[in-house]
Design a protein around this motif. Structure first.
Motif, PDB file in Angstrom:
ATOM      1  N   PRO A 224     -33.233  16.223  -2.240  1.00 56.64           N
ATOM      2  CA  PRO A 224     -32.788  17.387  -3.001  1.00 56.64           C
ATOM      3  C   PRO A 224     -33.696  17.637  -4.198  1.00 56.64           C
ATOM      4  O   PRO A 224     -34.281  16.708  -4.753  1.00 56.64           O
ATOM      5  CB  PRO A 224     -31.367  17.010  -3.443  1.00 56.64           C
ATOM      6  CG  PRO A 224     -30.946  15.929  -2.505  1.00 56.64           C
ATOM      7  CD  PRO A 224     -32.189  15.190  -2.155  1.00 56.64           C
ATOM      8  N   PRO A 225     -33.836  18.914  -4.596  1.00 55.71           N
ATOM      9  CA  PRO A 225     -34.678  19.209  -5.756  1.00 55.71           C
ATOM     10  C   PRO A 225     -34.095  18.571  -7.009  1.00 55.71           C
ATOM     11  O   PRO A 225     -32.897  18.300  -7.078  1.00 55.71           O
ATOM     12  CB  PRO A 225     -34.637  20.740  -5.839  1.00 55.71           C
ATOM     13  CG  PRO A 225     -33.388  21.113  -5.124  1.00 55.71           C
ATOM     14  CD  PRO A 225     -33.194  20.098  -4.062  1.00 55.71           C
ATOM     15  N   ALA A 231     -31.136  25.661  -7.838  1.00 52.29           N
ATOM     16  CA  ALA A 231     -31.258  26.443  -6.610  1.00 52.29           C
ATOM     17  C   ALA A 231     -30.464  27.738  -6.740  1.00 52.29           C
ATOM     18  O   ALA A 231     -29.368  27.752  -7.305  1.00 52.29           O
ATOM     19  CB  ALA A 231     -30.746  25.642  -5.425  1.00 52.29           C
ATOM     20  N   ASN A 234     -27.608  27.910  -1.306  1.00 47.78           N
ATOM     21  CA  ASN A 234     -27.812  26.926  -0.253  1.00 47.78           C
ATOM     22  C   ASN A 234     -27.472  27.570   1.084  1.00 47.78           C
ATOM     23  O   ASN A 234     -26.519  28.343   1.197  1.00 47.78           O
ATOM     24  CB  ASN A 234     -26.931  25.701  -0.464  1.00 47.78           C
ATOM     25  CG  ASN A 234     -27.203  24.618   0.579  1.00 47.78           C
ATOM     26  OD1 ASN A 234     -28.208  23.934   0.505  1.00 47.78           O
ATOM     27  ND2 ASN A 234     -26.310  24.475   1.546  1.00 47.78           N
ATOM     28  N   THR A 280     -31.995  26.204  -0.948  1.00 41.12           N
ATOM     29  CA  THR A 280     -32.019  24.871  -0.360  1.00 41.12           C
ATOM     30  C   THR A 280     -31.439  24.921   1.041  1.00 41.12           C
ATOM     31  O   THR A 280     -30.575  25.739   1.353  1.00 41.12           O
ATOM     32  CB  THR A 280     -31.214  23.876  -1.204  1.00 41.12           C
ATOM     33  OG1 THR A 280     -29.872  24.363  -1.343  1.00 41.12           O
ATOM     34  CG2 THR A 280     -31.843  23.714  -2.578  1.00 41.12           C
ATOM     35  N   GLN A 282     -31.185  22.204   4.928  1.00 37.12           N
ATOM     36  CA  GLN A 282     -31.557  20.988   5.642  1.00 37.12           C
ATOM     37  C   GLN A 282     -32.393  21.369   6.848  1.00 37.12           C
ATOM     38  O   GLN A 282     -31.993  22.191   7.673  1.00 37.12           O
ATOM     39  CB  GLN A 282     -30.318  20.220   6.082  1.00 37.12           C
ATOM     40  CG  GLN A 282     -30.668  18.941   6.856  1.00 37.12           C
ATOM     41  CD  GLN A 282     -29.450  18.119   7.172  1.00 37.12           C
ATOM     42  OE1 GLN A 282     -28.511  18.079   6.388  1.00 37.12           O
ATOM     43  NE2 GLN A 282     -29.459  17.457   8.322  1.00 37.12           N
ATOM     44  N   THR A 298     -37.907  23.194   5.166  1.00 33.10           N
ATOM     45  CA  THR A 298     -37.972  23.152   3.707  1.00 33.10           C
ATOM     46  C   THR A 298     -39.402  23.461   3.291  1.00 33.10           C
ATOM     47  O   THR A 298     -40.362  23.084   3.965  1.00 33.10           O
ATOM     48  CB  THR A 298     -37.555  21.778   3.181  1.00 33.10           C
ATOM     49  OG1 THR A 298     -38.417  20.781   3.733  1.00 33.10           O
ATOM     50  CG2 THR A 298     -36.105  21.478   3.554  1.00 33.10           C
ATOM     51  N   SER A 303     -37.045  27.384   1.139  1.00 32.06           N
ATOM     52  CA  SER A 303     -36.900  27.073   2.557  1.00 32.06           C
ATOM     53  C   SER A 303     -37.322  28.276   3.380  1.00 32.06           C
ATOM     54  O   SER A 303     -37.600  29.361   2.840  1.00 32.06           O
ATOM     55  CB  SER A 303     -35.460  26.669   2.890  1.00 32.06           C
ATOM     56  OG  SER A 303     -34.557  27.691   2.497  1.00 32.06           O
TER      57      SER A 303
END
Length: 667
Positions: A224-225, A231, A234, A280, A282, A298, A303
């Motif tokens: 994670p950032p 962010a 998400n 953000t 996954q 990412t 992303s």
């Protein structure tokens, strides 16, 4: 749990978007399946094989076997799942019996316990997607989408039943934990702590032929950032659905975010990419049921999502509450089958009704006007081409013709000019300059007038006959007359002869030409500038025929006054011949004050008439049947246009086209 009305949903005290609110159907409270991963439930979102898993407990549902519990025993029978607006919903009782914790159950709020962790993928394991395939149609390799569907040189045999439409197959993909939104009303509940270990995404290899694998590295941890980098949003979930309409594939990818997400689009030869700065997500890769590849990546600044469609046509738009980016992709997988009409995206002023095998397209008479449109004399065109030629919105083929010569065998009139003579025994439809439809049995003839009085033309054709006065509308190619015949030429509406002469002549396109033997018709003019008038006498008892400008003869008349009036003997049809065989049928009629195009998938003229009367059509006439029967509407899926006929039909010389009134004004 007590009885509850449809209500908002919270998870661990944090309010969720309104799209997750429960729904009440038939007194049963239900929740959307795609939202259940937020409460820790792994799902297979498939109406034919639904699966919900929480720890060691699993619920399965299929329409055949109903609900089944694995790893536990149901405390009470469960209501059936439901589908609402394309989303699969499950009863709240299924969620609670599965073991999902409930913190609050009030008339105004349903609050679930926050899960210790959110599943990283749905069932089955990451890298595969389960969907309901078309029963008899495997996912084809996708060709590029053609701009215009092309009919095959030799149309395939008529299909007696249309292909079935495959229901959407939906898959929910949960990329991972989302940042918690600010609660509207904090509840005295401590959410479960987020895991401190980095999340690792195992990305399966992609081996779709002709589609390069996304540049993602398996097993790379996604960190994670840092907290100093806030962010914007998400990527919470990704939902994919696929439907087949004949051979048109419609795929929808829905990207749902925790907040508004900025994005930009890059279009390539094989798909689209969305850059999501500050968002953000996954990373993962999925091979979709369509054969497309969806990759979430990412990037240093946020992303990206890449959808490889291998030539499909994609449109992108956003929806709110919650914020979603939607990618709709339409792929024409097999151009040997005409694309269907899209009932959900009809042009304004057009309605579509289906009653069993009968299909009706209705047209608002304030917006559209019917016209007869013809291909050049002796030629044939696709109905879609005839529609496009005049800026129309829809069309249907009309009138019987000789396939060898493409010449009509019955009445055709365009703009007050009769280009093909009438058999004078079969039903016809006419249209006035204002667009009013008229049905009946006219016997139209040209009548010449001058100082000699009046004389009726015997036939409309290019071949002369010494005993007949014949008429022909020039096409710039066909010769009329002969060594002993006089041919008079003049423009429609003119009052004097433009040209006159003996011998063969090719009249210019649109010119009226009248050919005769001067020994049989000595009273007629013989020279240019002689006065001559031409009138089209409809010889019909119905007053509206006197103002008709366009007309087609076909028949039989099927319905009048809302009742079946089929009479093949009156119109000279041989019911033992192929023209009367059961096959697909097309017609034109009036229903509820609107003109309608009618299409019957399969049946006899009697079945066609009965179906029309049963649907409430007041008056209707058959236009054609069999291998020529075509009904076309612009628009369709991905702008492909749509056909009511499920097989390609042959090209035809004439069609009835519905033209917007502002376009028709320039005729």
């Amino acid at each position: 749990m007590g009885s509850a009305l449809a209500r908002p949903v919270a998870i661990g005290g944090f309010m969720q978007p309104s799209s997750i609110d429960s729904r009440m159907i038939g007194g049963v409270e239900l929740l959307p399946v795609w939202a259940l991963p937020r409460v820790g439930v792994a799902v297979r979102n498939d109406p034919a094989d639904l699966r919900l898993v929480l720890g060691a407990r699993e619920l399965r549902f299929s329409p055949v076997s109903g609900w089944k519990a694995l790893g536990f025993t149901l405390a009470a029978p469960l209501p059936l799942p439901q589908v609402l607006e394309g989303s699969l919903l499950v009863p709240l009782a299924a969620v609670t019996q599965l073991g999902v914790g409930v913190l609050a159950d009030t008339p105004t709020l349903l609050d679930f316990a926050a899960p210790a962790s959110v599943p990283a993928a749905t069932l089955p394991p990451s890298g595969t997607v389960t969907a309901t395939p078309a029963p008899a149609t495997p996912s084809p390799v996708k060709p590029a989408v053609p701009t215009t569907p092309a009919a095959p040189a030799s149309p395939p045999p008529a299909s007696t039943t249309p292909p079935s439409t495959t229901p959407p197959a939906t898959t929910t993909i949960v990329p991972g934990p989302a940042p918690s939104p600010s609660p509207a009303t904090p509840a005295p509940v401590t959410p479960a702590p987020a895991p401190t270990a980095p999340v690792t995404a195992e990305i399966p290899p992609v081996t779709t032929p002709g589609v390069p694998a996304p540049p993602l590295v398996p097993g790379v941890p996604i960190t994670p950032p840092p907290l100093s980098t806030r962010a914007l949003a998400n990527l919470d979930t990704v939902r994919v659905s696929r439907s087949m309409y004949r051979t048109v594939e419609v795929q929808r990818v829905v990207l749902e975010f925790s907040d508004v997400a900025p994005y930009s689009v890059d279009r390539g030869a094989v798909g689209v990419s969305l850059q999501l700065p500050g968002v953000t997500a996954q990373a993962q890769t999925q091979a979709l049921p369509s054969g497309d590849t969806l990759a979430v990546q990412t990037t240093p600044g946020g992303s990206a999502v890449r959808l490889d469609t291998a030539g499909g046509r994609s449109t992108i738009f956003t929806l709110d509450d919650p914020y979603r980016i939607v990618v709709d992709t339409v792929t024409y997988t097999d151009s040997s089958v005409p694309p269907p009409v899209n009932p959900a995206a009809l042009p304004d002023g057009v309605t579509y009704t289906r009653r069993g095998a009968l299909h009706l397209l209705g047209f608002d008479p304030a917006r559209f006007q019917p016209r007869v449109v013809s291909a050049p004399q002796g030629r044939a065109s696709g109905v879609a081409d005839l529609v496009r030629a005049v800026g129309g919105v829809a069309g249907v083929n009309g009138g019987y013709f000789d396939p060898a010569s493409n010449l009509p065998v019955d009445l055709v009139a365009l703009g007050g000019v009769m280009t093909s003579g009438s058999l004078e025994k079969r039903g016809a439809v006419g249209f006035t300059a204002q667009g009013q439809a008229v049905f009946g049995y006219p016997r139209p003839r040209y009548v010449l007038g001058g100082v000699f009085g009046t004389i009726t033309v015997n036939a409309v054709r290019a071949r002369p006959d010494a005993s007949l006065l014949t008429a022909f509308v020039g096409d710039g190619r066909t010769s009329v007359g002969g060594p002993t015949f006089v041919t008079l030429q003049l423009a429609p509406g003119a009052t004097t002869v433009t040209r006159a002469g003996v011998g063969a002549v090719v009249p210019p396109a649109g010119t009226l030409a009248f050919t005769f033997d001067p020994q049989h018709f000595p009273q007629l003019p013989h020279a240019a500038d002689d006065p001559l008038t031409v009138t089209l006498n409809w010889q019909a008892s119905d007053a509206p025929w006197t103002t008709v400008v366009d007309a087609l003869g076909a028949g039989p008349l099927l319905v009048s006054g809302g009742r079946v009036v089929l009479d093949p003997a009156r119109e000279g049809f041989n019911t033992a011949a192929s023209i009367w065989r059961p096959t697909r049928q097309v017609g034109i009629g009036m229903m509820g004050g609107q003109p309608v195009i009618a299409f019957l998938e399969y049946g006899s003229p009697e079945a066609f008439a009965t179906a029309l009367a049963g649907a409430g059509v007041q008056v209707a006439m058959r236009l054609d049947s069999g291998s020529s029967a075509t009904a076309y509407l612009t628009g369709g899926y991905g702008g492909l246009g749509g056909y009511l006929n499920t097989v390609w039909s042959r090209a035809v010389p004439n069609a009835i086209v519905f033209v917007p009134r502002d376009v028709n004004a320039t005729r």
